[in-house]
Scaffold this active site. Structure first.
Site, mmCIF file in Angstrom:
data_model
loop_
_atom_site.group_PDB
_atom_site.id
_atom_site.type_symbol
_atom_site.label_atom_id
_atom_site.label_comp_id
_atom_site.label_asym_id
_atom_site.label_seq_id
_atom_site.Cartn_x
_atom_site.Cartn_y
_atom_site.Cartn_z
ATOM 1 N N LYS A 111 -6.716 -4.875 -4.735
ATOM 2 C CA LYS A 111 -6.985 -3.444 -4.940
ATOM 3 C C LYS A 111 -8.444 -3.105 -4.625
ATOM 4 C CE LYS A 111 -3.370 -2.371 -8.245
ATOM 5 N NZ LYS A 111 -3.062 -1.832 -9.561
ATOM 6 N N LYS A 194 5.124 -5.957 -1.899
ATOM 7 C CA LYS A 194 6.064 -5.594 -2.956
ATOM 8 C C LYS A 194 6.240 -4.077 -3.035
ATOM 9 C CE LYS A 194 3.545 -4.921 -7.262
ATOM 10 N NZ LYS A 194 4.212 -3.769 -7.883
ATOM 11 N N LYS A 197 4.637 1.700 -6.962
ATOM 12 C CA LYS A 197 4.518 3.148 -7.181
ATOM 13 C C LYS A 197 3.421 3.735 -6.314
ATOM 14 C CE LYS A 197 5.322 2.734 -12.043
ATOM 15 N NZ LYS A 197 4.204 1.806 -12.272
HETATM 16 N N1 AQP Z 1 8.378 -4.672 -6.627
HETATM 17 C C1 AQP Z 1 8.635 -5.105 -7.853
HETATM 18 N N2 AQP Z 1 9.642 -5.988 -8.062
HETATM 19 C C2 AQP Z 1 9.926 -6.430 -9.322
HETATM 20 N N3 AQP Z 1 9.230 -6.043 -10.418
HETATM 21 C C3 AQP Z 1 8.219 -5.158 -10.247
HETATM 22 N N4 AQP Z 1 7.358 -4.573 -11.099
HETATM 23 C C4 AQP Z 1 6.518 -3.778 -10.401
HETATM 24 N N5 AQP Z 1 6.819 -3.809 -9.112
HETATM 25 C C5 AQP Z 1 7.870 -4.655 -8.964
HETATM 26 C C6 AQP Z 1 7.349 -4.794 -12.545
HETATM 27 O O1 AQP Z 1 7.479 -3.520 -13.183
HETATM 28 C C7 AQP Z 1 6.721 -3.525 -14.397
HETATM 29 C C8 AQP Z 1 5.813 -2.316 -14.424
HETATM 30 O O2 AQP Z 1 4.796 -2.525 -13.424
HETATM 31 P P1 AQP Z 1 3.732 -1.490 -12.928
HETATM 32 O O3 AQP Z 1 3.752 -0.271 -13.764
HETATM 33 O O4 AQP Z 1 2.422 -2.169 -12.721
HETATM 34 O O5 AQP Z 1 4.425 -1.151 -11.520
HETATM 35 P P2 AQP Z 1 3.914 -0.933 -10.039
HETATM 36 O O6 AQP Z 1 5.020 -0.280 -9.307
HETATM 37 O O7 AQP Z 1 3.348 -2.167 -9.495
HETATM 38 O O8 AQP Z 1 2.830 0.145 -10.337
HETATM 39 P P3 AQP Z 1 1.611 0.669 -9.519
HETATM 40 O O9 AQP Z 1 1.037 1.749 -10.362
HETATM 41 O O10 AQP Z 1 2.019 1.024 -8.157
HETATM 42 O O11 AQP Z 1 0.670 -0.506 -9.496
HETATM 43 P P4 AQP Z 1 0.213 -1.319 -8.257
HETATM 44 O O12 AQP Z 1 -0.746 -0.432 -7.562
HETATM 45 O O13 AQP Z 1 -0.410 -2.516 -8.921
HETATM 46 O O14 AQP Z 1 1.390 -1.695 -7.465
HETATM 47 C C9 AQP Z 1 5.947 -4.853 -14.429
HETATM 48 O O15 AQP Z 1 6.621 -5.779 -15.259
HETATM 49 C C10 AQP Z 1 5.996 -5.322 -13.002
HETATM 50 O O16 AQP Z 1 5.939 -6.723 -12.891
#
Ligand code: AQP
Length: 328
Positions: A111, A194, A197
């Site tokens: 990030k 991955k 969001k």
């Molecule tokens: N792609 C994924 N596959 C499986 N599990 C996932 N999680 C997140 N992405 C995947 C799991 O969901 C939970 C909440 O995680 P989060 O709020 O950090 O989700 P995110 O989509 O990764 O959110 P952001 O805001 O977009 O963050 P970044 O920018 O870091 O990607 C967790 O248990 C996570 O493992």
């Protein structure tokens, strides 16, 4: 009952990866654990956000968790910033963690690389410590998360063990619970990244609330490869392997079972789309009902009060263990 805690950031549309990797497990765990789930709004401050948007997203995310099946009569659902103990314990743990171990966190490296490390917020660097505080405050035995959180969980365990060794037993050392299938759902357009969001490819991310036609279109347009062979091989065939993972996770099978019988990508995509639409239909339907009720705010207030009964004694013990003068 063993205790479970996990959280989700209110940083965008909750997606299929969140659901398969984490939320679905939470719904299951709430019935045989003392279960705590939170919307981790403090974590959302680690990158720039519009304040009004963050407030709205926090409530929306809680509503979505309720629609997904979290039942406030059996679990505790709350907003992280509604319990001041999270920030307080995070400070104490920042004085246990080392700069070196935080530097090794791959999420920070990824990030911070986007805008340059010099401009990155200090919170982005230290947020794994806040995450450790979130977990340790509740003396959680299990933390159901997706695969990319394993490294942060390891840090949390290290901090708990170091603290206990240095100051006496205060924290339960937690374990990550990662699903066998669906722990890392990849972006449909960039299957080496991955699903996230904060992704810049909306076509690559399936939101839990996407209309069935949108889900189907996104899956049909998912990037695959020029071979015409359906085989699970994440390294050489990331797109096809991701579709197989989604199909397997959505239908409760292994990826090998899910792959059986397919010789072309078209039918694989059609069946994957159908399985995802079916999986998400009840969540979409319940979300619409909850939107009308708007009772999430009251549920979150009750959750925060209930969370205090575990968080407050833990932070008091941690404060006293490190030598802070007890409050009068
Ligand atoms: N792609 C994924 N596959 C499986 N599990 C996932 N999680 C997140 N992405 C995947 C799991 O969901 C939970 C909440 O995680 P989060 O709020 O950090 O989700 P995110 O989509 O990764 O959110 P952001 O805001 O977009 O963050 P970044 O920018 O870091 O990607 C967790 O248990 C996570 O493992």
């Amino acid at each position: 009952m063993p205790r479970v805690l996990s959280g989700i950031q209110p940083t965008g549309d909750v997606h299929l990866g969140n659901y398969l990797g984490a939320i679905r497990q939470w719904v299951e765990h709430q019935h045989h654990h003392d279960a705590y789930f939170c919307v981790v709004d403090l974590h959302a401050l680690t990158v720039p956000r519009d304040p009004a948007h963050l407030r709205a997203r926090t409530l929306e995310t809680a509503q979505l968790l309720l629609a997904a099946g979290l039942d406030p009569s059996v679990c505790t659902l709350f907003v992280q910033s509604h319990r001041h103990e999270h920030a307080e314990l995070a400070w104490v743990l920042q004085c246990v963690a080392s700069i070196g171990e935080l530097r090794r966190m791959t999420q920070f490296k990824d990030k911070a690389a986007r805008e340059g490390e010099e401009a990155a917020r200090v919170g982005l660097f230290t947020y794994p410590v806040l995450q450790a505080a979130d977990i340790l405050l509740y003396q959680a035995d299990h933390v159901p998360v997706g695969d990319e959180q394993r490294q942060h969980l390891e840090l949390c365990r290290d901090l708990a063990e170091r603290f206990n060794h240095r100051y006496g037993e205060v924290f339960t050392v937690p374990e990550a619970t990662v699903p066998a299938v669906g722990a890392r759902i990849m972006d449909l357009q960039v299957p080496t990244m991955k699903m996230s969001k904060s992704s810049e490819s909306p076509q690559g991310t399936i939101s839990i609330l996407d209309d069935p036609e949108v889900v189907t279109r996104k899956i049909k347009r998912a990037v695959t490869d020029t071979e015409a062979e359906v085989r699970y091989d994440p390294k050489d065939k990331p797109g096809v392997s991701n579709l197989l993972t989604i199909l397997a996770a959505a239908t409760g099978r292994s990826v090998e079972d899910a792959a059986a019988g397919y010789t072309q990508y078209g039918p694989l995509k059609a069946d994957t789309a159908e399985a995802v639409v079916e999986l998400l239909a009840p969540v979409r339907a319940r979300y619409r009902e909850l939107e009308v009720e708007k009772d999430a705010a009251a549920i979150l207030a009750q959750g925060a009060a209930k969370a205090a009964s575990v968080a407050a004694p833990t932070v008091t013990r941690a404060r006293e263990a490190v030598g802070l003068l007890p409050r009068a």
